[in-house]
Design an enzyme around this catalytic site. Structure first.
Site, PDB file in Angstrom:
ATOM      1  N   TYR A  63      -8.669   3.396 -21.631  1.00  0.00           N
ATOM      2  CA  TYR A  63      -8.555   4.119 -20.366  1.00  0.00           C
ATOM      3  C   TYR A  63      -7.728   3.242 -19.421  1.00  0.00           C
ATOM      4  CZ  TYR A  63     -12.496   7.045 -21.984  1.00  0.00           C
ATOM      5  OH  TYR A  63     -13.325   7.885 -22.682  1.00  0.00           O
ATOM      6  N   LEU A 215     -19.265  18.410 -18.125  1.00  0.00           N
ATOM      7  CA  LEU A 215     -18.949  19.367 -17.050  1.00  0.00           C
ATOM      8  C   LEU A 215     -17.696  20.179 -17.381  1.00  0.00           C
ATOM      9  CD1 LEU A 215     -19.582  16.959 -14.020  1.00  0.00           C
ATOM     10  CD2 LEU A 215     -21.108  18.736 -14.920  1.00  0.00           C
TER      11      LEU A 215
HETATM   12  N1  NAP Z   1     -15.435  10.169 -26.986  1.00  0.00           N
HETATM   13  C1  NAP Z   1     -14.454  10.852 -26.474  1.00  0.00           C
HETATM   14  O1  NAP Z   1     -13.533  11.267 -27.168  1.00  0.00           O
HETATM   15  C2  NAP Z   1     -14.423  11.149 -25.011  1.00  0.00           C
HETATM   16  C3  NAP Z   1     -13.493  12.083 -24.509  1.00  0.00           C
HETATM   17  C4  NAP Z   1     -13.520  12.347 -23.149  1.00  0.00           C
HETATM   18  C5  NAP Z   1     -14.421  11.729 -22.319  1.00  0.00           C
HETATM   19  N2  NAP Z   1     -15.307  10.805 -22.836  1.00  0.00           N
HETATM   20  C6  NAP Z   1     -16.327  10.172 -21.963  1.00  0.00           C
HETATM   21  O2  NAP Z   1     -17.087  11.206 -21.372  1.00  0.00           O
HETATM   22  C7  NAP Z   1     -17.161  10.994 -19.957  1.00  0.00           C
HETATM   23  C8  NAP Z   1     -17.281  12.320 -19.258  1.00  0.00           C
HETATM   24  O3  NAP Z   1     -16.143  13.097 -19.512  1.00  0.00           O
HETATM   25  P1  NAP Z   1     -15.092  13.531 -18.411  1.00  0.00           P
HETATM   26  O4  NAP Z   1     -15.197  12.663 -17.210  1.00  0.00           O
HETATM   27  O5  NAP Z   1     -13.778  13.627 -19.070  1.00  0.00           O
HETATM   28  O6  NAP Z   1     -15.498  15.018 -18.100  1.00  0.00           O
HETATM   29  P2  NAP Z   1     -16.700  15.702 -17.289  1.00  0.00           P
HETATM   30  O7  NAP Z   1     -17.742  14.723 -16.945  1.00  0.00           O
HETATM   31  O8  NAP Z   1     -17.058  16.924 -18.039  1.00  0.00           O
HETATM   32  O9  NAP Z   1     -15.951  16.210 -15.983  1.00  0.00           O
HETATM   33  C9  NAP Z   1     -15.240  15.389 -15.135  1.00  0.00           C
HETATM   34  C10 NAP Z   1     -14.465  16.301 -14.183  1.00  0.00           C
HETATM   35  O10 NAP Z   1     -15.401  17.010 -13.373  1.00  0.00           O
HETATM   36  C11 NAP Z   1     -15.178  16.702 -11.998  1.00  0.00           C
HETATM   37  N3  NAP Z   1     -16.509  16.577 -11.385  1.00  0.00           N
HETATM   38  C12 NAP Z   1     -17.463  15.655 -11.649  1.00  0.00           C
HETATM   39  N4  NAP Z   1     -18.566  15.881 -10.910  1.00  0.00           N
HETATM   40  C13 NAP Z   1     -18.308  16.967 -10.157  1.00  0.00           C
HETATM   41  C14 NAP Z   1     -19.051  17.706  -9.193  1.00  0.00           C
HETATM   42  N5  NAP Z   1     -20.298  17.344  -8.870  1.00  0.00           N
HETATM   43  N6  NAP Z   1     -18.467  18.781  -8.621  1.00  0.00           N
HETATM   44  C15 NAP Z   1     -17.211  19.151  -8.951  1.00  0.00           C
HETATM   45  N7  NAP Z   1     -16.444  18.505  -9.857  1.00  0.00           N
HETATM   46  C16 NAP Z   1     -16.991  17.427 -10.453  1.00  0.00           C
HETATM   47  C17 NAP Z   1     -14.420  15.407 -11.963  1.00  0.00           C
HETATM   48  O11 NAP Z   1     -13.569  15.364 -10.843  1.00  0.00           O
HETATM   49  P3  NAP Z   1     -13.855  14.343  -9.609  1.00  0.00           P
HETATM   50  O12 NAP Z   1     -13.346  13.005 -10.049  1.00  0.00           O
HETATM   51  O13 NAP Z   1     -13.067  14.948  -8.496  1.00  0.00           O
HETATM   52  O14 NAP Z   1     -15.315  14.356  -9.351  1.00  0.00           O
HETATM   53  C18 NAP Z   1     -13.586  15.519 -13.251  1.00  0.00           C
HETATM   54  O15 NAP Z   1     -12.422  16.304 -13.013  1.00  0.00           O
HETATM   55  C19 NAP Z   1     -15.884  10.230 -19.638  1.00  0.00           C
HETATM   56  O16 NAP Z   1     -16.010   9.518 -18.440  1.00  0.00           O
HETATM   57  C20 NAP Z   1     -15.744   9.331 -20.844  1.00  0.00           C
HETATM   58  O17 NAP Z   1     -16.514   8.166 -20.651  1.00  0.00           O
HETATM   59  C21 NAP Z   1     -15.328  10.532 -24.159  1.00  0.00           C
END
Ligand code: NAP
Length: 287
Positions: A63, A215
């Site tokens: 990242y 999310l």
């Molecule tokens: N193993 C893998 O292949 C893989 C792939 C992807 C991700 N990951 C891990 O999974 C974690 C979570 O995934 P992710 O961050 O990609 O997706 P997520 O948690 O599903 O969603 C994040 C998105 O939602 C928004 N968000 C978060 N809280 C919110 C709220 N209360 N209201 C409105 N919007 C909100 C964030 O924007 P804002 O910043 O504006 O809040 C961001 O755009 C990552 O941090 C990473 O560590 C792993």
């Protein structure tokens, strides 16, 4: 009681973590590449998470690359004793930000050392090997060679526990013949339920299931049912989506990602929501 406490706990390797954790991917720049637009805000999110009781943070050295781990170190090092930082390997980034499989012995070893150096750790708590047969979805193929390398690094004392990411049930079974697997991190949320039966198998085996994109990831969840339920409960749709995951199975650990302290607080408060069986049934209809 701090805000993450009400989500419950689950064993992750040798530690017991709160089920509401934090995913650090949103702390890098656009496209998970380069520095964040607001460095101070990124530090503030991490410090707020830990101050609120979060003791499980998910990251990767790819990242940024390196950026997210360096921000975690700057914000939180020296780490609290109970903090579990989970990372993942098998990808490197091209100069254009592309995601390139990096599964050779040299690349995997380098990735473990990059994580150790940038996080300021002597041992990594949990390292997920991410399958790359298909970047977006689990796809069959043997993980024996890279997992054997990671198990060697574990024997050398650089890694405490091993998990798998973006994997099928067959790959988990193969992995468990090579080393202990403490967690599985796959794409799963209220609207994307391909792993329903896998989650039920893993809970019986005491293995944590850590959904990524809880999310909706790059396309946050949108559903009129979700909005109606949230309105009725006086909550936000994102809180309901997280609460649904907490109700779905006791081995689910959450790592919602955000770059905003306000969203972090909102997400951690989801642990206080109780969903009735009728509400759960309505939400189940979304998939
Ligand atoms: N193993 C893998 O292949 C893989 C792939 C992807 C991700 N990951 C891990 O999974 C974690 C979570 O995934 P992710 O961050 O990609 O997706 P997520 O948690 O599903 O969603 C994040 C998105 O939602 C928004 N968000 C978060 N809280 C919110 C709220 N209360 N209201 C409105 N919007 C909100 C964030 O924007 P804002 O910043 O504006 O809040 C961001 O755009 C990552 O941090 C990473 O560590 C792993």
């Amino acid at each position: 009681m701090s805000s993450s406490d009400q989500s419950g706990i689950f064993k992750l390797g040798n530690r017991t973590v709160k089920r509401l954790g934090y995913g650090a991917m949103q702390l890098a720049g656009p496209g998970v590449f380069g520095p964040p637009k607001d460095h101070a805000a990124a530090l503030a999110v991490l410090r707020e998470a830990v101050a609120s009781g979060v003791n499980h943070i998910d990251t990767a050295d790819f990242y940024g690359p390196h950026v997210t781990n360096q921000i975690i170190r700057e914000a939180l090092h020296p780490y609290r004793d109970d903090l579990s930082i989970v990372t993942k390997i098998s990808v490197r980034r091209g100069a254009d930000g592309s995601w390139i499989p990096a599964l050779s012995r040299t690349e995997l070893t380098q990735a473990v050392h990059d994580n150790l150096r940038n996080l300021g750790l002597e041992v990594l708590d949990v390292v997920n090997l991410r399958s790359m047969f298909d970047v977006h979805h689990p796809a069959e193929g043997s993980l024996e060679a890279p997992l054997t390398v990671l198990a060697d690094l574990q024997r050398q004392g650089l890694v405490r526990h091993i998990g798998l990411s973006n994997v099928t049930a067959a790959q988990i079974a193969e992995g468990r013949r090579i080393c202990e697997i403490v967690c599985v991190q796959n794409y799963y949320n209220l609207a994307h339920r391909a792993d329903d039966s896998l989650i039920d198998d893993l809970v019986r085996q005491g293995i944590a299931y850590v959904p990524f994109f809880p999310l909706g990831g790059f396309t946050p969840l949108q559903s009129s049912t979700l909005s109606v339920v949230a309105d009725k409960l006086g909550a936000t749709p994102m809180q309901v989506a997280l609460a649904w995951l907490l109700h779905r199975s006791p081995n689910i650990l959450l790592i919602p990602g955000t770059s905003s302290v306000a969203h972090l607080r909102e997400n951690l408060a989801a642990g206080q929501l109780t969903l009735s069986s009728q509400t759960l049934a309505e939400l189940d209809g979304i998939a």
